[in-house]
Design an enzyme around this catalytic site. Structure first.
Site, PDB file in Angstrom:
ATOM      1  N   GLU A 111     -18.476  22.673 -14.563  1.00  0.00           N
ATOM      2  CA  GLU A 111     -18.794  21.340 -15.095  1.00  0.00           C
ATOM      3  C   GLU A 111     -17.965  20.258 -14.402  1.00  0.00           C
ATOM      4  OE1 GLU A 111     -19.685  21.524 -19.682  1.00  0.00           O
ATOM      5  OE2 GLU A 111     -18.185  23.003 -19.182  1.00  0.00           O
ATOM      6  N   ASN A 142     -16.143  28.144 -22.271  1.00  0.00           N
ATOM      7  CA  ASN A 142     -16.902  27.085 -21.587  1.00  0.00           C
ATOM      8  C   ASN A 142     -16.742  27.140 -20.067  1.00  0.00           C
ATOM      9  OD1 ASN A 142     -17.642  26.071 -24.112  1.00  0.00           O
ATOM     10  ND2 ASN A 142     -15.751  24.856 -24.235  1.00  0.00           N
ATOM     11  N   LYS A 174      -8.063   3.437   2.161  1.00  0.00           N
ATOM     12  CA  LYS A 174      -7.324   4.700   2.029  1.00  0.00           C
ATOM     13  C   LYS A 174      -7.554   5.445   0.735  1.00  0.00           C
ATOM     14  CE  LYS A 174      -4.126   2.844   5.166  1.00  0.00           C
ATOM     15  NZ  LYS A 174      -5.043   1.653   5.142  1.00  0.00           N
ATOM     16  N   SER A 214     -12.647  26.381 -26.762  1.00  0.00           N
ATOM     17  CA  SER A 214     -12.826  25.178 -27.567  1.00  0.00           C
ATOM     18  C   SER A 214     -11.710  25.132 -28.596  1.00  0.00           C
ATOM     19  CB  SER A 214     -14.188  25.230 -28.253  1.00  0.00           C
ATOM     20  OG  SER A 214     -14.170  24.419 -29.412  1.00  0.00           O
ATOM     21  N   GLN A 242      -7.157  -2.210   4.257  1.00  0.00           N
ATOM     22  CA  GLN A 242      -6.129  -1.419   3.592  1.00  0.00           C
ATOM     23  C   GLN A 242      -6.732  -0.642   2.408  1.00  0.00           C
ATOM     24  OE1 GLN A 242      -1.949  -2.742   3.315  1.00  0.00           O
ATOM     25  NE2 GLN A 242      -2.355  -3.053   1.148  1.00  0.00           N
ATOM     26  N   TYR A 301      -9.456  -6.795  12.765  1.00  0.00           N
ATOM     27  CA  TYR A 301      -8.813  -6.257  11.567  1.00  0.00           C
ATOM     28  C   TYR A 301      -8.794  -7.294  10.456  1.00  0.00           C
ATOM     29  CZ  TYR A 301      -5.417  -4.425   8.303  1.00  0.00           C
ATOM     30  OH  TYR A 301      -4.805  -3.985   7.146  1.00  0.00           O
ATOM     31  N   LYS A 309     -16.178  30.059 -28.428  1.00  0.00           N
ATOM     32  CA  LYS A 309     -16.625  29.422 -27.185  1.00  0.00           C
ATOM     33  C   LYS A 309     -15.828  29.837 -25.950  1.00  0.00           C
ATOM     34  CE  LYS A 309     -19.152  26.211 -26.678  1.00  0.00           C
ATOM     35  NZ  LYS A 309     -19.236  24.860 -27.181  1.00  0.00           N
ATOM     36  N   THR A 358     -39.417  27.101 -10.053  1.00  0.00           N
ATOM     37  CA  THR A 358     -39.797  25.764  -9.571  1.00  0.00           C
ATOM     38  C   THR A 358     -40.092  24.968 -10.829  1.00  0.00           C
ATOM     39  OG1 THR A 358     -42.155  26.261  -9.425  1.00  0.00           O
ATOM     40  CG2 THR A 358     -40.855  26.699  -7.434  1.00  0.00           C
ATOM     41  N   HIS A 359     -39.804  23.694 -10.814  1.00  0.00           N
ATOM     42  CA  HIS A 359     -39.944  22.833 -12.010  1.00  0.00           C
ATOM     43  C   HIS A 359     -39.174  23.405 -13.194  1.00  0.00           C
ATOM     44  CE1 HIS A 359     -43.396  20.956  -9.887  1.00  0.00           C
ATOM     45  NE2 HIS A 359     -43.626  22.190  -9.502  1.00  0.00           N
ATOM     46  N   SER A 397       0.836  -1.212   0.000  1.00  0.00           N
ATOM     47  CA  SER A 397       0.000   0.000   0.000  1.00  0.00           C
ATOM     48  C   SER A 397       0.866   1.256   0.000  1.00  0.00           C
ATOM     49  CB  SER A 397      -0.911  -0.003   1.234  1.00  0.00           C
ATOM     50  OG  SER A 397      -0.152  -0.143   2.417  1.00  0.00           O
TER      51      SER A 397
END
Ligand code: ARG
Length: 482
Positions: free
Chosen positions: A315, A310, A350, A302, A347, A342, A308, A180-181, A48
């Site tokens: 996002e 963006n 993590k 872009s 392990q 244990y 563009k 709303t909606h 690990s």
């Protein structure tokens, strides 16, 4: 061999110099009962170190406290303790400076550090692990790590909240349509909308701080699972490491990762909030909406369409919520079938944990930067009045004030909206004559009543969007965030 006495229960521990046969013991710290070496594939599989090396500072901090406690309890001698501590501090420096050689064959951070300690100070290094197992050691490390992560996350939440509150203050006169909606519903102050997220973020902060109480428990002394044979002073170790509490059951202590799941859960909720907010910013930043302009610093272009710009930051934050939700599910799934105490499965706790902690912190920082540099536009009355009938409810309420029962007022206003739609009009453009054709209750004062600004200011109820109320919330939150 020198004996050091003085333990309460009369037990004393000899401190003889290590035998020369012990000198080469550490290939693997557990190699004693093995006749064959580990398969190469298995060595990589069980290691690990590639990800738990980031725990080095916590591991060393915990080891130094454990070592001081062993000396205080006279389990190791003062000079051995000094020697071990000096070695550990040197290792810390090597790690900090990127000079430490992490080795896969030494599996994890605990054995890498112990092995280096042996290189530096010889067989005395082997005394550090007295009264300890990697099982309680790893729990301690994660708890130390997470306690710090919570504190840093909370700091970032505070920064974002302060940014939003100051934006709310700066833009106090801006009105936007509330939805709303996803349909235009009623006018609200932009500030009111921004402060809604401050409420969510403050609940997130409380969840992190609440999880911190259960993170902040000292597990050392649990050893492998049953508790240690040595009469150590667990409270002393806890005090050195600033833990207010020690664990009460050794088996629970080495098997418990609830505190990590709680951290992942608080992270998931926080990311859900940031993701919702990101979605709104993406929409608001579009030319169709145009409520906000995100800065060049937090947008990208872009490679094909030159025009563009963006909203990538928003996002990506929205996108990254997915992995943080996934991390919570990974951890819960990891734990659900584990018998006490244990198991090596643990392990696997993590990577999801680290990923959530890193993602949340980065997203908070990016979000704060994106908001600090965003420009909110003032929407004109025309922009607010076109499409949608934001003050229709106010018109219905107007009729209620004139004595019409609300249900009837709703019906009348509905007819007026239908009339507007048929004739390409908006509520504010109707003449009193047109209104009176539908209900005789309308008077001159109706136009004043349905004006956008008046509509907002009439929501003068605690928690409402009236400027007076929003200003009161700004004051409350400013004080709270001090
Ligand atoms: N690297 C291990 C982990 O992260 C440390 C504990 C190992 N304990 C053991 N008995 N193999 O869980």
């Amino acid at each position: 061999c020198k004996k050091i006495n003085g333990l309460k229960n009369g037990i004393s521990f000899p401190h003889p110099p290590p035998l020369s046969s012990e000198k080469n013991l550490m290939k693997k710290p557990w190699s004693g009962r093995f006749k064959q070496s580990t398969d190469v594939l298995m060595e990589t599989f069980s290691a690990s170190i590639s990800f738990d090396k980031r725990l080095y500072a916590c591991d060393i901090e915990g080891s130094i406290a454990h070592c001081k406690m062993l000396a205080r309890c006279k389990i190791i001698s003062p000079s051995e303790s000094q020697k071990i501590q000096k070695g550990l501090k040197r290792i810390l420096k090597e790690c900090d400076e990127g000079r430490f050689q992490f080795k896969d064959e030494l599996e994890d951070i605990h054995m890498n550090i112990e092995s280096r300690l042996r290189e530096l100070i010889g067989p005395t290094a082997g005394k550090l692990h007295t009264a300890r197992s990697r099982n309680d050691q790893v729990c301690l490390d994660i708890r130390l790590y997470l306690r710090n992560e919570v504190d840093e996350t909370v700091k970032e939440i505070n920064r974002l909240c302060k940014t939003l509150v100051s934006l709310a203050k700066k833009n106090i006169d801006k009105v936007i349509p509330g939805y709303t909606h996803m349909q235009r519903a009623q006018p609200v102050l932009l500030s009111h909308h921004l402060l809604a997220y401050v409420e969510m973020l403050l609940r997130d902060k409380d969840r992190f701080l609440d999880a911190r109480k259960r993170i902040n428990i000292m597990p050392l002394g649990s050893a492998a699972l049953a508790g240690t044979n040595f009469p150590i002073d667990r409270q002393y170790t806890a005090k050195l490491l600033k833990f207010p509490e020690i664990s009460h059951n050794s088996m629970d202590a080495v098997a418990d990762r609830d505190f990590a799941a709680e951290f992942c859960s608080a992270s998931a909720l926080l990311m859900m909030h940031l993701s919702r907010f990101s979605e709104e910013l993406v929409i608001w930043n579009s030319s169709e909406f145009g409520f906000v302009e995100l800065s060049d610093a937090f947008t990208t272009g872009s490679s094909i369409m030159p025009q563009k710009k963006n909203p990538d930051a928003a996002e990506l934050i929205r996108g990254k919520s997915g992995r943080v939700f996934g991390n919570l599910v990974s951890l819960l799934t990891l734990m659900k079938g584990l018998p006490l105490a244990y198991n090596k499965d643990l392990q696997e706790d993590k990577e999801p944990l680290f990923d959530s902690a890193d993602t949340v912190k980065t997203c908070l920082k990016i979000f704060t930067g994106m908001m600090q540099s965003a420009k909110f536009k003032s929407l004109s009355i025309e922009e607010l009045s076109t499409s949608g009938f934001l003050t229709a409810t106010d018109m219905a309420d107007y009729l209620v004030l004139k004595g019409v029962p609300f249900r009837e007022a709703h019906e009348v206003t509905g007819k007026i909206v239908a009339y507007c739609l048929d004739n390409g009009k908006t509520l504010d453009k109707l003449s009193l004559k047109e209104l009176r054709k539908i209900s005789k209750r309308f008077d001159e004062d109706v136009s004043e009543h349905i004006a956008l600004k008046n509509s907002v200011d009439r929501k003068n109820i605690y928690g409402g969007t009236a400027k007076k109320q929003v200003k009161a919330q700004i004051a409350r939150l400013t004080k709270k965030l001090k």
